[in-house]
Structures are given as structure tokens and as C-alpha cells.
Design a protein around this motif. Structure first.
Motif, PDB file in Angstrom:
ATOM      1  N   SER A 236      59.971 -14.613   1.994  1.00  0.00           N
ATOM      2  CA  SER A 236      58.532 -14.313   2.071  1.00  0.00           C
ATOM      3  C   SER A 236      57.929 -15.153   3.434  1.00  0.00           C
ATOM      4  O   SER A 236      56.883 -14.678   3.634  1.00  0.00           O
ATOM      5  CB  SER A 236      57.809 -15.293   0.719  1.00  0.00           C
ATOM      6  N   LYS A 237      58.707 -15.993   4.075  1.00  0.00           N
ATOM      7  CA  LYS A 237      58.200 -16.507   5.149  1.00  0.00           C
ATOM      8  C   LYS A 237      58.875 -15.753   6.405  1.00  0.00           C
ATOM      9  O   LYS A 237      58.614 -16.731   7.702  1.00  0.00           O
ATOM     10  CB  LYS A 237      58.632 -18.053   5.149  1.00  0.00           C
ATOM     11  N   GLY A 238      59.714 -14.949   6.217  1.00  0.00           N
ATOM     12  CA  GLY A 238      60.153 -14.038   7.427  1.00  0.00           C
ATOM     13  C   GLY A 238      61.760 -14.656   7.655  1.00  0.00           C
ATOM     14  O   GLY A 238      62.192 -14.257   8.762  1.00  0.00           O
ATOM     15  N   MET A 239      62.225 -15.775   6.951  1.00  0.00           N
ATOM     16  CA  MET A 239      63.435 -16.321   7.296  1.00  0.00           C
ATOM     17  C   MET A 239      64.580 -15.587   6.444  1.00  0.00           C
ATOM     18  O   MET A 239      64.473 -15.115   5.539  1.00  0.00           O
ATOM     19  CB  MET A 239      63.414 -17.830   6.746  1.00  0.00           C
ATOM     20  N   PRO A 240      65.549 -15.812   6.902  1.00  0.00           N
ATOM     21  CA  PRO A 240      66.775 -15.210   6.146  1.00  0.00           C
ATOM     22  C   PRO A 240      67.445 -16.154   4.943  1.00  0.00           C
ATOM     23  O   PRO A 240      67.031 -17.176   4.774  1.00  0.00           O
ATOM     24  CB  PRO A 240      68.076 -15.583   7.354  1.00  0.00           C
ATOM     25  N   HIS A 241      67.532 -15.213   3.919  1.00  0.00           N
ATOM     26  CA  HIS A 241      67.962 -16.053   2.559  1.00  0.00           C
ATOM     27  C   HIS A 241      69.265 -16.741   2.767  1.00  0.00           C
ATOM     28  O   HIS A 241      69.969 -16.632   3.982  1.00  0.00           O
ATOM     29  CB  HIS A 241      68.299 -14.661   1.838  1.00  0.00           C
ATOM     30  N   GLU A 242      69.659 -17.622   1.965  1.00  0.00           N
ATOM     31  CA  GLU A 242      70.672 -18.833   2.144  1.00  0.00           C
ATOM     32  C   GLU A 242      72.097 -18.035   2.568  1.00  0.00           C
ATOM     33  O   GLU A 242      72.822 -18.611   3.478  1.00  0.00           O
ATOM     34  CB  GLU A 242      70.879 -19.601   0.962  1.00  0.00           C
ATOM     35  N   ALA A 243      72.485 -16.877   1.839  1.00  0.00           N
ATOM     36  CA  ALA A 243      73.695 -16.390   2.095  1.00  0.00           C
ATOM     37  C   ALA A 243      74.057 -15.597   3.567  1.00  0.00           C
ATOM     38  O   ALA A 243      74.953 -15.751   4.166  1.00  0.00           O
ATOM     39  CB  ALA A 243      74.182 -15.283   1.100  1.00  0.00           C
ATOM     40  N   THR A 244      72.755 -15.075   3.698  1.00  0.00           N
ATOM     41  CA  THR A 244      72.599 -14.328   5.322  1.00  0.00           C
ATOM     42  C   THR A 244      72.671 -15.625   6.340  1.00  0.00           C
ATOM     43  O   THR A 244      73.503 -15.567   7.261  1.00  0.00           O
ATOM     44  CB  THR A 244      71.493 -13.660   5.417  1.00  0.00           C
ATOM     45  N   ALA A 245      71.923 -16.700   6.234  1.00  0.00           N
ATOM     46  CA  ALA A 245      71.864 -17.888   6.997  1.00  0.00           C
ATOM     47  C   ALA A 245      73.309 -18.423   7.275  1.00  0.00           C
ATOM     48  O   ALA A 245      73.673 -18.697   8.369  1.00  0.00           O
ATOM     49  CB  ALA A 245      70.904 -18.703   6.616  1.00  0.00           C
TER      50      ALA A 245
ATOM     51  N   ILE B  60      77.279 -18.673  28.799  1.00  0.00           N
ATOM     52  CA  ILE B  60      76.554 -19.797  28.467  1.00  0.00           C
ATOM     53  C   ILE B  60      75.383 -19.338  27.413  1.00  0.00           C
ATOM     54  O   ILE B  60      74.818 -18.745  27.626  1.00  0.00           O
ATOM     55  CB  ILE B  60      75.800 -20.537  29.813  1.00  0.00           C
ATOM     56  N   PHE B  61      75.489 -20.090  26.449  1.00  0.00           N
ATOM     57  CA  PHE B  61      74.867 -19.657  25.172  1.00  0.00           C
ATOM     58  C   PHE B  61      73.490 -20.658  25.128  1.00  0.00           C
ATOM     59  O   PHE B  61      73.412 -21.860  25.424  1.00  0.00           O
ATOM     60  CB  PHE B  61      75.315 -20.190  23.888  1.00  0.00           C
ATOM     61  N   THR B  62      72.298 -20.017  25.447  1.00  0.00           N
ATOM     62  CA  THR B  62      71.280 -20.795  25.878  1.00  0.00           C
ATOM     63  C   THR B  62      70.091 -20.636  24.721  1.00  0.00           C
ATOM     64  O   THR B  62      69.137 -21.583  24.793  1.00  0.00           O
ATOM     65  CB  THR B  62      70.531 -20.181  27.213  1.00  0.00           C
ATOM     66  N   GLY B  63      70.055 -19.806  23.735  1.00  0.00           N
ATOM     67  CA  GLY B  63      68.657 -19.749  22.989  1.00  0.00           C
ATOM     68  C   GLY B  63      69.133 -18.842  21.561  1.00  0.00           C
ATOM     69  O   GLY B  63      70.034 -18.165  21.515  1.00  0.00           O
ATOM     70  N   ILE B  64      68.156 -19.496  20.726  1.00  0.00           N
ATOM     71  CA  ILE B  64      68.404 -18.722  19.238  1.00  0.00           C
ATOM     72  C   ILE B  64      66.869 -18.673  18.961  1.00  0.00           C
ATOM     73  O   ILE B  64      66.020 -19.677  18.957  1.00  0.00           O
ATOM     74  CB  ILE B  64      68.892 -19.705  18.148  1.00  0.00           C
ATOM     75  N   TYR B  65      66.322 -17.542  18.549  1.00  0.00           N
ATOM     76  CA  TYR B  65      65.300 -17.107  17.980  1.00  0.00           C
ATOM     77  C   TYR B  65      65.348 -16.707  16.479  1.00  0.00           C
ATOM     78  O   TYR B  65      66.072 -15.649  16.232  1.00  0.00           O
ATOM     79  CB  TYR B  65      64.532 -16.096  18.905  1.00  0.00           C
ATOM     80  N   THR B  66      64.834 -17.338  15.247  1.00  0.00           N
ATOM     81  CA  THR B  66      65.157 -16.990  14.332  1.00  0.00           C
ATOM     82  C   THR B  66      63.562 -16.885  13.400  1.00  0.00           C
ATOM     83  O   THR B  66      62.696 -17.884  13.319  1.00  0.00           O
ATOM     84  CB  THR B  66      65.800 -17.734  13.177  1.00  0.00           C
ATOM     85  N   GLY B  67      63.298 -15.771  12.806  1.00  0.00           N
ATOM     86  CA  GLY B  67      62.140 -15.503  12.114  1.00  0.00           C
ATOM     87  C   GLY B  67      61.584 -13.728  12.067  1.00  0.00           C
ATOM     88  O   GLY B  67      62.235 -13.186  13.059  1.00  0.00           O
ATOM     89  N   ASP B  68      60.792 -13.505  11.226  1.00  0.00           N
ATOM     90  CA  ASP B  68      60.050 -12.399  11.178  1.00  0.00           C
ATOM     91  C   ASP B  68      61.242 -11.171  11.247  1.00  0.00           C
ATOM     92  O   ASP B  68      61.072 -10.301  11.575  1.00  0.00           O
ATOM     93  CB  ASP B  68      59.394 -12.032  12.298  1.00  0.00           C
ATOM     94  N   GLY B  69      62.501 -11.633  10.314  1.00  0.00           N
ATOM     95  CA  GLY B  69      63.314 -10.522   9.857  1.00  0.00           C
ATOM     96  C   GLY B  69      64.281 -10.375  10.953  1.00  0.00           C
ATOM     97  O   GLY B  69      65.094  -9.402  10.800  1.00  0.00           O
TER      98      GLY B  69
END
Length: 156
Positions: free
Chosen positions: A52-61, A82-91
Motif C-alpha cells: 500500500s505504500k509502494g514498497m516491495p513485499h517481504e519475499a520480493t525484497a 561501480i555500484f552507485t545508487g538504489i531507488y526503491t518505491g512506487d512499484g
């Protein structure tokens, strides 16, 4: 050049709704930017069914974390990227890398993900020799990429 593992976190909002997006960005990588060797940005995006908040469910996370660990280990082993960033949210979750060589990155990506079932990933590449996306991400925390200091304490 030594690659540390210090990161910052910030919160942004999705443009279309009020879902929050958690942004994690790597710090202390200015020597890699200045080297001029990592001129291409690769974004790997995983669209997921959000809660409901746009975040992944636990198993997916959990599966995303395993995937992220495999990608980071493979790409940074010989400093291919070089791994520089992560964006998580809104599906969706997007991982951002800067690489020396896109074809080699693609081969390494396939090797790193071989142990996994097929994942819902899309890949986008763009020339970004000035690291514009990285610098914009750093602005979310109110720090410019050039303002990093060597005396910062790395996050645990």
C-alpha cells in the motif's frame, strides 16, 4: 583506487503520487569519477507488485537483496563497474552502475544472474561521462559529489 562501501539514504516522492522513494547513494567515490574510465551508466530496473505504500513485499525484497549482492560482487570484483545508487518505491527498484564497458557489463550481468530464476528486469544504458545522474542523486541528501571528505565515518 580503493573502493569503500559508505552510503547515504534519503527520501524522495514519486512524481505521479505521494509514494515515497527510498534513495541510497554511495559516497567516497570521487577518485573513480575523476579517473574518466567509467563513462557509461547502466540502470537495472525491477518492477514489482507494491504494498500500500509502494514498497516491495517481504519475499520480493529478500530476493532483491540477494540479486543486488550478486550484482555488486560480480561488477566490482575487477572494477568493471561501480555500484552507485538504489531507488526503491512506487512499484520499482532501480540499481545504478557506472561501467567501463557495456558489452562486458552485459556478459557479467548474465553470469551473475545465472543462478536465479528469470527476473523481471529491464536494462537501460546511457553515456554519462560527467556522472550527472549520480550528482543529482547526491543533491537529495544536500551534498555535492565533490564535497566528500576522507574523514567521514563509513556506515556499518
Amino acid at each position: 583506487m580503493k573502493l569503500g562501501d559508505a552510503w547515504f539514504s534519503a527520501v524522495a516522492e514519486a512524481e505521479e503520487n505521494d509514494h515515497m522513494i527510498i534513495v541510497s547513494g554511495r559516497t567516497e567515490i570521487e577518485p573513480f569519477i575523476q579517473s574518466g574510465k567509467f563513462k557509461e551508466r547502466v540502470e537495472i530496473t525491477w518492477k514489482y507488485e507494491p504494498d500500500s505504500k509502494g514498497m516491495p513485499h517481504e519475499a520480493t525484497a529478500e530476493l532483491m537483496e540477494e540479486t543486488q549482492t550478486a550484482l555488486k560482487r560480480a561488477m566490482e570484483k575487477d572494477k568493471l563497474a561501480i555500484f552507485t545508487g538504489i531507488y526503491t518505491g512506487d512499484g520499482e527498484r532501480t540499481w545504478v552502475f557506472y561501467t567501463r564497458n557495456v558489452p562486458a557489463f552485459g556478459r557479467m550481468l548474465n553470469e551473475a544472474l545465472a543462478p536465479f530464476e528469470t527476473l523481471p528486469l529491464s536494462i537501460y544504458t546511457e553515456k554519462d561521462p560527467e556522472w550527472n545522474e549520480y550528482r543529482e542523486m547526491c543533491e537529495l541528501q544536500g551534498q555535492e559529489a565533490d564535497d566528500e571528505t576522507d574523514d567521514e565515518t563509513p556506515e556499518e
